[in-house]
Write a protein that holds these residues in place. Structure first.
Motif, PDB file in Angstrom:
ATOM      1  N   ARG A  79       0.823  -1.211   0.000  1.00  0.00           N
ATOM      2  CA  ARG A  79       0.000   0.000   0.000  1.00  0.00           C
ATOM      3  C   ARG A  79       0.860   1.266   0.000  1.00  0.00           C
ATOM      4  O   ARG A  79       0.559   2.240  -0.686  1.00  0.00           O
ATOM      5  N   LYS A  91       2.370   1.816  -3.468  1.00  0.00           N
ATOM      6  CA  LYS A  91       1.375   2.346  -4.401  1.00  0.00           C
ATOM      7  C   LYS A  91       1.125   3.829  -4.155  1.00  0.00           C
ATOM      8  O   LYS A  91       0.988   4.624  -5.092  1.00  0.00           O
ATOM      9  N   SER A  92       1.081   4.233  -2.865  1.00  0.00           N
ATOM     10  CA  SER A  92       0.802   5.632  -2.555  1.00  0.00           C
ATOM     11  C   SER A  92       1.952   6.547  -2.947  1.00  0.00           C
ATOM     12  O   SER A  92       1.737   7.701  -3.315  1.00  0.00           O
ATOM     13  N   GLU A 146       1.363  -0.899  -8.366  1.00  0.00           N
ATOM     14  CA  GLU A 146       0.614  -1.847  -7.548  1.00  0.00           C
ATOM     15  C   GLU A 146       1.324  -3.195  -7.578  1.00  0.00           C
ATOM     16  O   GLU A 146       1.409  -3.842  -8.626  1.00  0.00           O
TER      17      GLU A 146
END
Length: 212
Positions: free
Chosen positions: A101, A104-105, A110
């Motif tokens: 996560r 991805k941020s 991903e």
């Protein structure tokens, strides 16, 4: 898994100071917790989306064997020392979902959580390369780690021409400052750059530094 705050400072040392400091940290109650060779692979996107943050795959080799440490560091605000919130796991630990996560941020890629369960460093790197990452920098060091309940004192030896450093790691600024004072390093030239910056500037931009 939750992130932990890490404040770091380094001092360039020679063999004589290294011997003195190792004796001092033992007298101050620090315990030798590990002696290992680390190979760090700093990963990024071709567009260097991580910026001052860091995504690292670390291959660690000690007397007990080898393991991998996957790490995300998010840069803090201090300019006086290295200031990060750090998230890291080995393949046997929980938290792969959090690392995926965070990646991805930061960069928009991903990743499948299974990547962080890979135990072979070459397979992990190849998988990340296939996902579009690049190895921004790779370097080795020999590390001795001493710890007490609040801080770590790390003795690091790099291939020439980078040399030797002592690194102090603490969970907060006050613990960092008190450890610097406790070890008598107040008058030494404290190094606030991270190892990536030091290696790049010492080696005129070389992005690979390994023992022969």
């Amino acid at each position: 898994m939750s992130g932990f705050h890490e404040c770091e400072l380094k001092v360039k040392i020679d063999n004589e100071l290294r011997t003195e400091l190792r004796e001092m940290v033992v007298k101050k109650g620090y315990v030798l917790t590990d002696s290992r060779i680390e190979t760090d692979y700093i990963m990024d996107t071709p567009e260097t989306a991580f910026g001052k943050n860091l995504f690292r795959v670390r291959d660690m080799n000690n007397a007990e064997g080898k393991t991998i440490l996957y790490t995300i560091k998010l840069k803090g605000t201090s300019t006086d020392f290295q200031d990060y919130t750090e998230y890291e796991i080995t393949p046997k630990e929980d938290g792969a979902d959090i690392l995926a996560r965070l990646i991805k941020s930061v960069c928009g890629v991903e990743l499948d959580e299974s990547i962080f369960k890979i135990t072979d460093v070459n397979k992990a790197l190849n998988k990340l390369l296939c996902e579009g990452f690049i190895i921004k920098r790779a370097y080795q060091k020999k590390r001795e780690a001493y710890s007490d309940k609040d801080t770590k004192v790390l003795f690091d030896i790099f291939p020439d021409p980078v040399g030797m450093f002592v690194e102090i790691e603490a969970g907060g600024e006050e613990n960092l400052k008190s450890t610097v004072e406790k070890l008598g390093l107040m008058n030494c030239p404290l190094e606030s750059r991270n190892y990536g910056q030091i290696i790049r500037e010492t080696t005129a931009g070389n992005n690979r530094l390994m023992f022969k």
